[in-house]
Scaffold this motif. Structure first.
Motif, mmCIF file in Angstrom:
data_model
loop_
_atom_site.group_PDB
_atom_site.id
_atom_site.type_symbol
_atom_site.label_atom_id
_atom_site.label_comp_id
_atom_site.label_asym_id
_atom_site.label_seq_id
_atom_site.Cartn_x
_atom_site.Cartn_y
_atom_site.Cartn_z
ATOM 1 N N THR A 1 0.821 -1.211 0.000
ATOM 2 C CA THR A 1 0.000 0.000 0.000
ATOM 3 C C THR A 1 0.857 1.263 0.000
ATOM 4 O O THR A 1 0.552 2.233 -0.708
ATOM 5 C CB THR A 1 -0.919 0.019 1.229
ATOM 6 N N GLN A 2 1.925 1.269 0.804
ATOM 7 C CA GLN A 2 2.789 2.449 0.855
ATOM 8 C C GLN A 2 3.513 2.638 -0.463
ATOM 9 O O GLN A 2 3.640 3.763 -0.960
ATOM 10 C CB GLN A 2 3.790 2.306 2.012
ATOM 11 N N GLU A 3 3.971 1.545 -1.046
ATOM 12 C CA GLU A 3 4.695 1.625 -2.316
ATOM 13 C C GLU A 3 3.785 2.158 -3.413
ATOM 14 O O GLU A 3 4.212 2.968 -4.259
ATOM 15 C CB GLU A 3 5.240 0.231 -2.686
ATOM 16 N N PHE A 4 2.508 1.762 -3.377
ATOM 17 C CA PHE A 4 1.559 2.257 -4.375
ATOM 18 C C PHE A 4 1.318 3.761 -4.205
ATOM 19 O O PHE A 4 1.342 4.522 -5.179
ATOM 20 C CB PHE A 4 0.228 1.511 -4.267
ATOM 21 N N LEU A 5 1.079 4.200 -2.959
ATOM 22 C CA LEU A 5 0.841 5.624 -2.722
ATOM 23 C C LEU A 5 2.061 6.458 -3.088
ATOM 24 O O LEU A 5 1.932 7.583 -3.583
ATOM 25 C CB LEU A 5 0.468 5.860 -1.256
ATOM 26 N N LEU A 6 3.242 5.896 -2.874
ATOM 27 C CA LEU A 6 4.468 6.612 -3.227
ATOM 28 C C LEU A 6 4.568 6.790 -4.739
ATOM 29 O O LEU A 6 4.937 7.863 -5.228
ATOM 30 C CB LEU A 6 5.674 5.848 -2.692
ATOM 31 N N ARG A 7 4.214 5.742 -5.487
ATOM 32 C CA ARG A 7 4.229 5.845 -6.953
ATOM 33 C C ARG A 7 3.194 6.858 -7.428
ATOM 34 O O ARG A 7 3.440 7.635 -8.356
ATOM 35 C CB ARG A 7 3.955 4.490 -7.594
ATOM 36 N N LEU A 8 2.031 6.846 -6.771
ATOM 37 C CA LEU A 8 0.976 7.787 -7.149
ATOM 38 C C LEU A 8 1.415 9.223 -6.883
ATOM 39 O O LEU A 8 1.216 10.112 -7.713
ATOM 40 C CB LEU A 8 -0.302 7.467 -6.358
ATOM 41 N N ARG A 9 2.040 9.451 -5.734
ATOM 42 C CA ARG A 9 2.534 10.794 -5.426
ATOM 43 C C ARG A 9 3.608 11.227 -6.411
ATOM 44 O O ARG A 9 3.598 12.357 -6.910
ATOM 45 C CB ARG A 9 3.095 10.841 -4.007
ATOM 46 N N ASP A 10 4.553 10.325 -6.688
ATOM 47 C CA ASP A 10 5.662 10.664 -7.579
ATOM 48 C C ASP A 10 5.200 10.920 -9.014
ATOM 49 O O ASP A 10 5.916 11.568 -9.784
ATOM 50 C CB ASP A 10 6.715 9.552 -7.555
ATOM 51 N N SER A 11 4.012 10.435 -9.374
ATOM 52 C CA SER A 11 3.468 10.692 -10.715
ATOM 53 C C SER A 11 2.904 12.098 -10.833
ATOM 54 O O SER A 11 2.533 12.537 -11.927
ATOM 55 C CB SER A 11 2.365 9.681 -11.027
ATOM 56 N N HIS A 12 2.801 12.802 -9.696
ATOM 57 C CA HIS A 12 2.200 14.146 -9.644
ATOM 58 C C HIS A 12 0.787 14.137 -10.204
ATOM 59 O O HIS A 12 0.304 15.120 -10.757
ATOM 60 C CB HIS A 12 3.079 15.170 -10.383
ATOM 61 N N LEU A 13 0.118 12.975 -10.057
ATOM 62 C CA LEU A 13 -1.266 12.773 -10.521
ATOM 63 C C LEU A 13 -1.399 12.987 -12.032
ATOM 64 O O LEU A 13 -2.420 13.470 -12.519
ATOM 65 C CB LEU A 13 -2.237 13.685 -9.760
ATOM 66 N N GLU A 14 -0.375 12.596 -12.753
ATOM 67 C CA GLU A 14 -0.387 12.704 -14.215
ATOM 68 C C GLU A 14 -0.662 11.350 -14.878
ATOM 69 O O GLU A 14 -0.893 11.277 -16.077
ATOM 70 C CB GLU A 14 0.955 13.244 -14.727
ATOM 71 N N ASP A 15 -0.605 10.272 -14.108
ATOM 72 C CA ASP A 15 -0.775 8.931 -14.641
ATOM 73 C C ASP A 15 -2.225 8.481 -14.456
ATOM 74 O O ASP A 15 -2.645 8.137 -13.344
ATOM 75 C CB ASP A 15 0.188 7.971 -13.925
ATOM 76 N N ASP A 16 -3.001 8.468 -15.537
ATOM 77 C CA ASP A 16 -4.420 8.127 -15.453
ATOM 78 C C ASP A 16 -4.644 6.719 -14.918
ATOM 79 O O ASP A 16 -5.603 6.468 -14.170
ATOM 80 C CB ASP A 16 -5.078 8.258 -16.828
ATOM 81 N N ALA A 17 -3.782 5.775 -15.313
ATOM 82 C CA ALA A 17 -3.950 4.391 -14.873
ATOM 83 C C ALA A 17 -3.782 4.278 -13.357
ATOM 84 O O ALA A 17 -4.545 3.560 -12.689
ATOM 85 C CB ALA A 17 -2.941 3.491 -15.596
#
Length: 377
Positions: free
Chosen positions: A84-100
């Motif tokens: 869960t933490q790894e997923f949220l970290l990826r989501l944050r690092d995408s700056h909410l630009e990754d639609d998937a």
């Protein structure tokens, strides 16, 4: 996180300080269907609309720690790939630009979030340029050292406005008012990563719940990956059960008064602490013993703790189990309300062979609003 750290982030939710760059949203109906999905630059939002969003974000970081605001530390295994933490970290690092990734986030929330009404999931990304701070707590405008790259999520109920009559300016008539769907204040939310010691701490997140008795453990576990904490009301009920079972049927008034006073003394002694003061199993045991619970009754404590709490030591926040607002004594046909810091005014005594409560008074007493004498000469 503590109050000062939360306040520092809340201060960013004003038009002149705001550093939010992206906002995403998903409108969900009562059947868990996605009705609307949007993503846009936060700066493109009209000013009046922006004010309303910022107010929602402020409320997502409002409340009392341990009740509405709860610190959560990720389990180590959730920091591995797929956690869960790894997923949220990826989501944050995408700056909410990754639609998937954004869609995957919604698909984690919707099945695990319980709501009887429609709701709106709001997710924002921001980068806060952390200013330096003098020793006396004054911000240094030109001394930025680090950045705080974070996401804030707010989940808001969407309710149909009430039916009623309204004035129609176009027709100059009083008529049935148009009913529309209104976004309410946040019911749940989280801040990731946590802002601890004025830096991002990716090992922690801050969880928000408007109703402290409704933590929604399934929702927390889906986002957090660990065991959901115990709610404030549950902590209070657990503590009361421990006290009642340990003291037994022969509960003594003075012991209960001592427990009340000792808890409030602890709160006063730790009022300035940045870390929220918790009681472990052994701390609770010492509290009861120091408050006058007889040794023969303390022999039952370990057994009672295992029966009520289980094998795992469950820390209890003092703010959740101490009552700083009231000290009430109830008996058949009588209720005595005492200021919580003056429990010493009521004593238990044996008078003429009967147990009595003696209340110390000064020269001022009112009965139904009428001043009366305290004694008759």
């Amino acid at each position: 996180m503590n109050k000062a750290e939360v306040l520092e982030i809340r201060k960013q939710f004003t038009p002149d300080r705001c550093t939010i760059d992206r906002i995403c949203g998903c409108y969900v109906d009562g059947e868990k269907n996605k009705k609307l999905v949007f993503k846009k630059a936060f700066g493109s939002i009209p000013e009046e609309e922006m004010f309303k969003y910022l107010d929602i974000f402020k409320h997502t970081l409002s409340g009392v720690f341990g009740k509405s605001l709860i610190n959560l530390e990720f389990p180590i295994d959730q920091e591995q790939e797929g956690g869960t933490q790894e997923f949220l970290l990826r989501l944050r690092d995408s700056h909410l630009e990754d639609d998937a990734l954004i869609d995957e986030f919604y698909d984690k929330v919707i099945p695990n979030y319980f709501a009887e009404e429609n709701y709106l999931i709001i997710l924002v990304h921001a980068i806060y340029d952390i200013p330096g701070m003098t020793r006396d707590g004054i911000e240094m405008e030109d001394a930025s050292e680090n950045i705080y790259d974070y996401m804030l999520c707010s989940i808001c109920p969407v309710k149909l406005s009430k039916a009623g009559l309204g004035y129609n300016e176009k027709t100059n008539e009083i008529e049935d008012r148009y009913r529309d769907w209104v976004v309410d204040g946040p019911a749940k939310g989280f801040l990731f990563p946590a802002f601890i010691e004025r830096n991002a701490d990716i090992h922690n997140m801050l969880y928000f719940t408007k109703k402290q008795e409704d933590l929604q453990p399934e929702f927390i576990e889906a986002l957090f990956g660990g065991r959901a904490p115990m709610s404030a009301p549950d902590q209070k009920n657990l503590f009361q059960a421990l006290v009642e079972n340990t003291i037994g049927e022969e509960a003594d008034y003075d012991v209960m008064r001592n427990i009340h006073e000792n808890l409030n003394t602890m709160l006063e002694d730790h009022e300035e602490d940045e870390v929220h003061f918790e009681l472990s199993k052994e701390d609770v045991k010492h509290l009861l013993s120091d408050s006058g619970v007889p040794e023969d009754r303390m022999d039952y404590f370990d057994h009672n703790y295992q029966e009520i709490v289980g094998e795992v030591d469950q820390p209890l926040l003092v703010t959740n189990i101490a009552n700083t607002r009231k000290f009430d004594i109830e008996a058949p046909n009588v209720v005595i309300k005492v200021k919580p810091d003056r429990a010493d005014l009521v004593e238990s005594r044996i008078i003429d062979g009967r147990q009595c409560l003696v209340i110390e008074v000064d020269d001022h007493i009112e009965v139904n609003g009428v001043n009366v004498r305290t004694f008759i000469k």
